[in-house]
Design a protein around this motif. Structure first.
Motif, short mmCIF file in Angstrom:
data_model
loop_
_atom_site.label_atom_id
_atom_site.label_comp_id
_atom_site.label_asym_id
_atom_site.label_seq_id
_atom_site.Cartn_x
_atom_site.Cartn_y
_atom_site.Cartn_z
N CYS A 1 0.86 -1.18 0.00
CA CYS A 1 0.00 0.00 0.00
C CYS A 1 0.90 1.23 0.00
O CYS A 1 2.12 1.10 0.09
N ASN A 2 0.30 2.40 -0.12
CA ASN A 2 1.10 3.62 -0.26
C ASN A 2 1.80 3.96 1.05
O ASN A 2 1.18 4.48 1.99
N LEU A 3 3.10 3.70 1.11
CA LEU A 3 3.91 4.04 2.27
C LEU A 3 4.73 5.28 1.94
O LEU A 3 5.48 5.29 0.96
N LEU A 4 4.58 6.30 2.77
CA LEU A 4 5.34 7.52 2.57
C LEU A 4 6.82 7.25 2.88
O LEU A 4 7.16 6.77 3.96
N ALA A 5 7.69 7.53 1.93
CA ALA A 5 9.11 7.18 2.04
C ALA A 5 9.83 8.19 2.93
O ALA A 5 10.55 9.06 2.45
N THR A 6 9.65 8.06 4.25
CA THR A 6 10.32 8.94 5.20
C THR A 6 11.57 8.24 5.75
O THR A 6 11.66 7.02 5.75
N SER A 7 12.51 9.05 6.25
CA SER A 7 13.72 8.48 6.83
C SER A 7 13.40 7.67 8.07
O SER A 7 14.05 6.66 8.37
N GLU A 8 12.35 8.07 8.83
CA GLU A 8 11.96 7.34 10.02
C GLU A 8 11.45 5.95 9.67
O GLU A 8 11.79 4.96 10.34
N LEU A 9 10.64 5.84 8.61
CA LEU A 9 10.12 4.54 8.21
C LEU A 9 11.25 3.65 7.69
O LEU A 9 11.25 2.44 7.92
N LYS A 10 12.22 4.25 7.01
CA LYS A 10 13.34 3.48 6.49
C LYS A 10 14.21 2.90 7.60
O LYS A 10 15.00 1.98 7.35
N ASP A 11 14.08 3.41 8.82
CA ASP A 11 14.82 2.84 9.94
C ASP A 11 14.28 1.48 10.35
O ASP A 11 15.01 0.67 10.93
N SER A 12 13.00 1.22 10.07
CA SER A 12 12.38 -0.02 10.54
C SER A 12 12.12 -1.04 9.44
O SER A 12 12.09 -2.24 9.70
N ILE A 13 11.92 -0.59 8.20
CA ILE A 13 11.68 -1.52 7.10
C ILE A 13 12.43 -1.03 5.85
O ILE A 13 12.92 0.10 5.82
N ALA A 14 12.48 -1.89 4.84
CA ALA A 14 13.09 -1.52 3.56
C ALA A 14 11.99 -1.14 2.58
O ALA A 14 10.97 -1.82 2.49
#
Length: 279
Positions: A115-128
């Motif tokens: 689904c539409n995941l906003l590509a934030t630096s915080e989200l990139k810390d937990s998933i790829a």
């Protein structure tokens, strides 16, 4: 002497019983621990061997929804296209809660968040995150201005001391916090549990809440059925949206990116995009 021997025998018997009880306790399963064991992380080779890709998405009238006796939606058709190209069965489950999707991915319940995941630096810390699939931005959803309406917000500065509503766990929370710093005043944010953009828009339209922040593409797809809403006030700049996989699933990530690089340039993708976003 007999009494001493009897006491010694009782002592030995008691010691034997205690030791036996400890051994039995160690050997028996712990029925009090009801937590399910964590699934081992899967990468593409394990998924291919199993033949099933476990995906989670958001239930809404654009990405994944029931149409009579069938399932439809942009995200549904896109993940089906990827799975079909790899000879996999796509087991797709909807989940409204953002945090539930992240937890389910990392504990092995799901292989991919489609689904539409906003590509934030915080989200990139937990998933790829995959390569970007869509471009969109956050906008304010409010009712259209009626006469001298002091509650109508035409610029971000007017959000000071207002309460806006978002889906619980949404990365939009970070944007609103940053925006609060930018305007130098407080923006109150209420996270709504189990509600997505479609439900938030309906709450605004019916007067249950005054303001919500949603993804523009989704909001405009629902706007025709809610003509009393205004979607003209931007909250963010244009941003990238992607899918997510576990950080350990490097081969799956490479496979998805290679497929997306090819598929997003095809006429099949253009038809799919027009079907849901330009209808």
């Amino acid at each position: 002497m007999v009494k001493r021997n009897a006491l010694h025998a009782i002592y030995l018997l008691t010691l034997a019983i205690v030791i036996a009880a400890i051994c039995i306790a160690l050997l028996l399963p712990d029925h009090g621990n009801t937590q399910e064991p964590q699934r081992p992380p899967r990468d593409y080779p394990e998924i291919k061997q199993d033949g099933t890709l476990n995906a989670v998405t958001e239930y809404n009238a654009l990405g994944y929804y029931a149409d009579k006796d069938t399932i439809a939606g942009f995200q549904y058709e896109l993940i089906q296209a990827f799975a079909g190209s790899k000879g996999l069965h796509a087991n797709i489950r909807p989940a409204m809660d953002f945090e539930e999707r992240i937890i389910g991915l990392n504990d092995g319940t799901f292989d991919i968040i489609a689904c539409n995941l906003l590509a934030t630096s915080e989200l990139k810390d937990s998933i790829a995150l995959t390569r970007p699939i869509l471009l969109s931005k956050d906008i304010l959803v409010q009712r259209k201005k009626s006469g001298n309406d002091s509650d109508f917000i035409s610029n971000q500065l007017a959000l000071a001391h207002k309460t806006v509503h978002i889906a619980k766990g949404s990365p939009t929370l970070l944007r609103l916090r940053n925006l609060s710093h930018e305007i130098g005043d407080t923006i109150y944010v209420n996270e709504i549990d189990k509600y997505g953009p479609e439900q938030l828009m309906a709450l605004v339209a019916h007067g249950d809440i005054d303001y919500a922040v949603c993804d523009e593409k989704m909001a405009r797809a629902f706007a025709d059925s809610l003509p009393q809403l205004d979607l003209t006030t931007d909250i963010s700049f244009t941003q990238f949206y992607a899918w997510g996989v576990r950080k350990q699933s490097t081969v799956l990530l490479d496979s998805l990116n290679a497929w997306l690089d090819s598929f997003l340039n095809t006429e099949a993708y253009s038809r799919l995009y027009r079907k849901y976003y330009l209808k």
